[in-house]
Design a protein around this motif. Sequence first.
Motif, short mmCIF file in Angstrom:
data_model
loop_
_atom_site.label_atom_id
_atom_site.label_comp_id
_atom_site.label_asym_id
_atom_site.label_seq_id
_atom_site.Cartn_x
_atom_site.Cartn_y
_atom_site.Cartn_z
N ARG A 139 -5.90 -2.18 -14.63
CA ARG A 139 -5.31 -3.30 -13.91
C ARG A 139 -6.22 -4.53 -13.98
O ARG A 139 -5.76 -5.66 -14.21
CB ARG A 139 -5.08 -2.90 -12.45
N GLU A 144 -4.24 -8.28 -13.71
CA GLU A 144 -3.15 -8.19 -12.73
C GLU A 144 -3.69 -8.05 -11.32
O GLU A 144 -4.77 -7.48 -11.09
CB GLU A 144 -2.24 -7.00 -13.06
N GLN A 145 -2.94 -8.56 -10.39
CA GLN A 145 -3.28 -8.47 -8.97
C GLN A 145 -2.18 -7.69 -8.25
O GLN A 145 -0.99 -7.99 -8.44
CB GLN A 145 -3.42 -9.87 -8.37
N THR A 182 3.37 -7.21 -7.93
CA THR A 182 2.30 -7.34 -8.93
C THR A 182 2.36 -8.74 -9.52
O THR A 182 3.44 -9.20 -9.92
CB THR A 182 2.47 -6.30 -10.06
N ARG A 183 1.20 -9.39 -9.57
CA ARG A 183 1.11 -10.73 -10.15
C ARG A 183 0.21 -10.68 -11.37
O ARG A 183 -0.70 -9.85 -11.44
CB ARG A 183 0.55 -11.73 -9.13
N ASP A 184 0.47 -11.59 -12.32
CA ASP A 184 -0.38 -11.66 -13.51
C ASP A 184 -1.64 -12.46 -13.22
O ASP A 184 -1.88 -12.86 -12.07
CB ASP A 184 0.39 -12.23 -14.70
#
Length: 225
Positions: A139, A144-145, A182-184
């Motif tokens: 991750r 990614e967050q 999930t964020r990039d």
Amino acid sequence: MVVEIVILAMIAAFLGLRLYAVLGRRPEQNEEPVRGRVEQPDPAAAPRPLQPRLAENPAQPPRPIAIPAEATGFEQEAEAGVRAIIGADRRFDVSLFLIGAKSAYGMVLEAFWRGDKDALGQLCDADVFESFAAAIDARVAAGEQLDSRLIRIEEAKIVAARFDAPIALVTVRFVADIASITRDANGVLIAGSLNDAIESRDLWTFRRDLTSRDPDWVLDETDEG
């Protein structure tokens, strides 16, 4: 002189016959024996009859392990394993175990979501920790967050249990509502929603060495349930 000797002999014979009559023969039928003046023995001093003596530690048949009536947090298939664990550790309590399992479920998920390997190392077996650590590394490498929240645990029930001396293994099925996004690397939302929780079903197996002074259980295996 001769007359005196004869008289004494007759007296001796007469006395001998009387002594034989008293001591030397059994009384005839319907004849009461002559009672002497011998004192009757004291009943208290007479030897008491022997009484059967039980062993100090008689062998007792094994008592069945009782499970409290209120302990309903397990499937029927897990009952034999639960009994075996209670037999090895009478302090094991199904209700208290499930309270701890729910707490561990939340702590492990939250540690994974925030990437806290130190916390995971204390809660998980080495194999499970390596799995979580590899997912965290992937991750991070992707930039990614993850933002996830455990909304509620709908169910936590023991579905399997066994005791392989000295190790106790208990598998719990968790049904929980989890909201996650999930964020990039740029902070753009790429998956999930915090407004819509998704039901998650997991099978987690906890392990403990019952001979250890450490009362904590560790997460030994994870699977989807």
